[in-house]
Design a protein around this motif. Structure first.
Motif, PDB file in Angstrom:
ATOM      1  N   THR A  47      11.732  -0.094  -1.584  1.00 46.94           N
ATOM      2  CA  THR A  47      10.819  -0.037  -2.766  1.00 46.94           C
ATOM      3  C   THR A  47       9.597  -0.833  -2.301  1.00 46.94           C
ATOM      4  OG1 THR A  47      12.526  -0.093  -4.585  1.00 46.94           O
ATOM      5  CG2 THR A  47      10.437  -0.715  -5.151  1.00 46.94           C
ATOM      6  N   ILE A  48       8.372  -0.214  -2.297  1.00 47.05           N
ATOM      7  CA  ILE A  48       7.233  -0.909  -1.847  1.00 47.05           C
ATOM      8  C   ILE A  48       6.345  -0.797  -3.089  1.00 47.05           C
ATOM      9  CG2 ILE A  48       7.310  -0.656   0.405  1.00 47.05           C
ATOM     10  CD1 ILE A  48       5.311   1.485   0.372  1.00 47.05           C
ATOM     11  N   THR A  49       5.389  -1.872  -3.243  1.00 49.11           N
ATOM     12  CA  THR A  49       4.263  -1.695  -4.277  1.00 49.11           C
ATOM     13  C   THR A  49       3.404  -0.674  -3.966  1.00 49.11           C
ATOM     14  OG1 THR A  49       3.265  -3.467  -3.364  1.00 49.11           O
ATOM     15  CG2 THR A  49       4.999  -3.946  -4.936  1.00 49.11           C
ATOM     16  N   GLU A  50       2.208  -0.378  -4.887  1.00 53.80           N
ATOM     17  CA  GLU A  50       1.042   0.355  -4.431  1.00 53.80           C
ATOM     18  C   GLU A  50       0.300  -0.275  -3.536  1.00 53.80           C
ATOM     19  OE1 GLU A  50      -2.344   2.680  -6.943  1.00 53.80           O
ATOM     20  OE2 GLU A  50      -0.701   1.864  -8.201  1.00 53.80           O
ATOM     21  N   LYS A  51       0.166  -1.654  -3.764  1.00 54.81           N
ATOM     22  CA  LYS A  51      -0.743  -2.501  -2.908  1.00 54.81           C
ATOM     23  C   LYS A  51      -0.391  -2.228  -1.757  1.00 54.81           C
ATOM     24  CE  LYS A  51      -2.192  -7.126  -2.452  1.00 54.81           C
ATOM     25  NZ  LYS A  51      -1.976  -8.546  -2.668  1.00 54.81           N
ATOM     26  N   ASP A  52       0.860  -2.366  -1.080  1.00 56.02           N
ATOM     27  CA  ASP A  52       1.489  -2.375   0.078  1.00 56.02           C
ATOM     28  C   ASP A  52       1.347  -1.082   0.623  1.00 56.02           C
ATOM     29  OD1 ASP A  52       2.628  -4.977  -0.046  1.00 56.02           O
ATOM     30  OD2 ASP A  52       4.273  -4.122  -0.618  1.00 56.02           O
ATOM     31  N   CYS A  53       1.662  -0.228  -0.103  1.00 55.30           N
ATOM     32  CA  CYS A  53       1.229   1.335   0.402  1.00 55.30           C
ATOM     33  C   CYS A  53      -0.227   1.569   0.635  1.00 55.30           C
ATOM     34  CB  CYS A  53       1.736   2.409  -0.791  1.00 55.30           C
ATOM     35  SG  CYS A  53       1.646   4.009  -0.155  1.00 55.30           S
ATOM     36  N   ASN A  54      -1.057   1.129  -0.046  1.00 53.19           N
ATOM     37  CA  ASN A  54      -2.347   0.929   0.225  1.00 53.19           C
ATOM     38  C   ASN A  54      -2.798   0.272   1.455  1.00 53.19           C
ATOM     39  OD1 ASN A  54      -2.877   2.690  -2.119  1.00 53.19           O
ATOM     40  ND2 ASN A  54      -3.477   1.044  -3.442  1.00 53.19           N
ATOM     41  N   GLY A  55      -2.165  -0.685   1.599  1.00 56.69           N
ATOM     42  CA  GLY A  55      -2.525  -1.508   2.792  1.00 56.69           C
ATOM     43  C   GLY A  55      -2.125  -0.829   4.213  1.00 56.69           C
ATOM     44  N   LEU A  56      -1.082   0.040   4.121  1.00 57.24           N
ATOM     45  CA  LEU A  56      -0.609   0.741   5.181  1.00 57.24           C
ATOM     46  C   LEU A  56      -1.450   1.941   5.381  1.00 57.24           C
ATOM     47  CD1 LEU A  56       3.315   0.973   4.563  1.00 57.24           C
ATOM     48  CD2 LEU A  56       2.325  -0.245   6.272  1.00 57.24           C
ATOM     49  N   MET A  57      -1.842   2.522   4.161  1.00 56.96           N
ATOM     50  CA  MET A  57      -2.816   3.569   4.379  1.00 56.96           C
ATOM     51  C   MET A  57      -4.128   3.178   4.822  1.00 56.96           C
ATOM     52  SD  MET A  57      -1.022   6.349   4.045  1.00 56.96           S
ATOM     53  CE  MET A  57      -2.349   7.747   4.129  1.00 56.96           C
TER      54      MET A  57
END
Length: 65
Positions: A47-57
């Motif tokens: 489970t990752i947060t939207e913030k973490d996902c946006n950081g990767l992208m």
């Protein structure tokens, strides 16, 4: 694969892309065939947060585009 290892994989991929001389098409193809596949496989297990996902992208977009 935890978030830390996903960040490490993204950073490693981004460094390689930034150092290479490739066309925009090749960079987009690289995004679809390498890093997205690497990151999407473990997504179902963690489970990752939207913030973490946006950081990767953000790292991916910064390197490829």
């Amino acid at each position: 694969m935890k978030l830390e290892s996903m960040n490490a994989a993204t950073d490693k991929w981004a460094r390689k892309i930034k150092r290479s001389c490739m066309s925009r098409f090749s960079a987009i193809t690289s995004v679809r065939t390498t890093i997205i596949k690497t990151l999407s496989y473990p997504i179902a297990a963690i489970t990752i947060t939207e913030k973490d996902c946006n950081g990767l992208m953000t790292k991916i977009k910064g390197a490829a585009f």
